[in-house]
Design an enzyme around this catalytic site. Structure first.
Site, mmCIF file in Angstrom:
data_model
loop_
_atom_site.group_PDB
_atom_site.id
_atom_site.type_symbol
_atom_site.label_atom_id
_atom_site.label_comp_id
_atom_site.label_asym_id
_atom_site.label_seq_id
_atom_site.Cartn_x
_atom_site.Cartn_y
_atom_site.Cartn_z
ATOM 1 N N SER A 212 -30.521 37.249 4.653
ATOM 2 C CA SER A 212 -29.431 37.183 5.157
ATOM 3 C C SER A 212 -29.100 35.654 5.131
ATOM 4 C CB SER A 212 -28.584 38.330 6.106
ATOM 5 O OG SER A 212 -29.743 39.380 5.588
ATOM 6 N N GLU A 240 -36.135 42.235 -6.420
ATOM 7 C CA GLU A 240 -35.125 42.806 -5.420
ATOM 8 C C GLU A 240 -34.632 43.396 -6.025
ATOM 9 O OE1 GLU A 240 -34.204 41.603 -0.785
ATOM 10 O OE2 GLU A 240 -34.422 39.766 -2.154
ATOM 11 N N ARG A 249 -23.066 39.023 -9.387
ATOM 12 C CA ARG A 249 -22.240 37.449 -7.894
ATOM 13 C C ARG A 249 -22.292 36.462 -8.978
ATOM 14 N NH1 ARG A 249 -26.720 36.809 -2.831
ATOM 15 N NH2 ARG A 249 -26.286 39.009 -2.063
ATOM 16 N N ARG A 382 -44.719 32.070 5.077
ATOM 17 C CA ARG A 382 -44.799 33.368 5.702
ATOM 18 C C ARG A 382 -45.905 33.856 4.732
ATOM 19 N NH1 ARG A 382 -41.952 39.321 5.658
ATOM 20 N NH2 ARG A 382 -44.118 40.524 5.854
ATOM 21 N N ARG A 425 -43.748 15.672 -2.295
ATOM 22 C CA ARG A 425 -44.692 15.272 -3.128
ATOM 23 C C ARG A 425 -44.246 13.783 -3.453
ATOM 24 N NH1 ARG A 425 -48.874 17.907 -4.088
ATOM 25 N NH2 ARG A 425 -48.168 19.541 -4.146
#
Length: 452
Positions: A212, A240, A249, A382, A425
């Site tokens: 969010s 998703e 959107r 993650r 990089r």
């Protein structure tokens, strides 16, 4: 020689002889075909050997003629294999001039590709009869074999640094004359583009944040700008959101119309708001953009590779967005860390293969919420540290308003988003501040002209 079906593979010995003849009678002819064909492209083995000798002479800056080629073949103990000097002399009578060497070389190349297709077809047939339990592995192997055939004719080889330097000078000169022109594809956000010089080909860019905060919104704003203003061919793989949600959107962001009002059918007809004219104009602009959406609910790495390769071959592909990385599936489903490692590595290899930037959205672990303020760090990515390793660029989004542990958000920071380039990089790291307009779920460049 016949193939497994008893048929003679495609070849043209006359074209092969014509190419070799042209090279023997014109030592400059090698410049026209040296990067088009290889010794392996010749059907007749001795023709490939002769051409290989010619390439060796060319690399040594020696003249290519009947005598030098014969001597080279004698040195490598291959002169008798090709039929001695008499066969070389016979080749010189094939054509009178070298004027059509390029056309003859293209025939040789075409037949070579057709033979490779036949060989790959046999390999794929063999894969089918083997009956591997993992059908995805089999499909990926088959598709890779076929894709390699199309790429080999375009594939670059090792090049001298002098060639690269020459191209680099032209590029630098063009950038200098271009008054701020970026090397990569611009995102539309000037401070981000300044840090990254645009999104570069072959780069894997990770865009990460907690839920969010606006990961998808920022990615869609970038994709929309690239397609509309940069005229890039943009692919969006959404695992998703549905394509309808994404289009809503994108449309509201382009039109500047309240997203919730559009979704609830409460668009304004007033002359002040002019919601419908704005949407109509935005539809006209977006309809001309090369923006492609795939909203498959699940996709593994093999499927994404297949879709991206197909799109690049059929309509072109300049940049690919993946939303989001943790929803992808790998082969190693027993260990999530290894699975994500496989996925991130696969995306990086795909970016290099297609020579496009790939922007992958990623989640952050809950560890970021234990800090105050909850500003993301690379260690928060993650499921795997390999994401940090494989990525060329890692960007984080932080909005103080969404940070529950930071206390009350000052009024002047309610709509501010901080974009942190935590890894770069090939350039500097740094940050940029953007304006987030919640009504349209989109980001804008922050106006700093009136700062003291």
């Amino acid at each position: 020689m016949a193939d497994s079906l008893g048929k003679i593979p495609p070849h043209n010995l006359e074209a092969e002889s014509a190419v070799l003849c042209a090279l023997l009678i014109d030592h400059n002819a090698i410049l026209k075909v040296g990067d088009l064909i290889t010794p392996e492209d010749f059907y007749h083995e001795k023709h490939g050997i002769i051409f290989s000798a010619m390439l060796a002479l060319f690399e040594q800056r020696e003249s290519i003629d009947l005598l030098s080629v014969a001597n080279r073949l004698k040195e490598t103990n291959e002169l008798e294999v090709v039929g001695n000097r008499s066969y070389l002399a016979e080749l010189t009578n094939t054509v009178a001039t070298s004027s059509r060497i390029l056309q003859h070389a293209q025939i040789v190349k075409k037949d070579s590709i057709l033979r490779k297709l036949i060989s790959v077809g046999a390999d794929i047939t063999s894969l089918g009869f083997q009956g591997e339990e993992d059908i995805e592995t089999t499909l990926d192997a088959a598709q890779q074999k076929l894709y390699n055939v199309t790429q080999r004719s375009l594939q670059q080889k090792f090049v001298s640094i002098s060639t690269v330097l020459s191209e680099a000078f032209e590029r630098i000169d063009e950038l200098h004359k271009g008054d701020g022109k970026l090397r990569g594809i611009a995102s539309g956000f000037k401070d981000i583009d300044y840090l990254l010089a645009g999104f570069q080909p072959s780069n894997l860019i990770i865009l990460a944040a907690r839920p969010s905060v606006g990961k998808t919104s920022l990615a869609l704003d970038m994709a929309r700008y690239m397609a509309v203003h940069e005229k890039a061919k943009v692919g969006i793989l959404s695992l998703e959101m549905s394509k309808e949600e994404l289009v809503d959107r994108i449309l509201c962001a382009e039109a500047g119309v309240d997203l919730w009002r559009m979704r609830t059918g409460k668009l304004s007809d007033s002359e002040d708001a002019q919601d419908f004219p704005k949407i109509g104009n935005a539809m006209g602009v977006l309809s001309e953009a090369a923006l492609y959406i795939d909203d498959s609910s699940s996709a593994n790495l093999m499927e994404i590779r297949t879709k991206a390769r197909r799109m690049q071959m059929e309509s072109g592909l300049d940049v690919l967005f993946v939303d989001y990385l943790q929803l992808m599936e790998g082969r190693n489903t027993e260990n999530r860390v290894q699975e994500i490692s496989e996925i991130s590595r696969g995306l990086k290899l795909l970016a290099k293969e297609l020579r496009i930037p790939i922007i992958a959205i990623s989640q952050l672990s809950r560890a970021v919420e234990s800090r105050n303020p909850a500003i993301p760090k690379l260690s928060d990515l993650r499921d795997s540290g390999s994401i940090e390793q494989d990525a060329d660029v890692v960007m984080f989004i932080y909005r103080k308003k969404m940070d529950k542990g930071s206390g009350e958000c000052p009024p002047d920071e309610l709509r501010i988003a901080e974009i942190s380039v935590a890894k770069h990089r090939n350039g500097p790291v740094g940050g940029a501040k953007l304006f987030f307009k919640e009504e349209t779920a989109s980001f804008r460049n922050l106006d700093t002209r009136h700062k003291a």
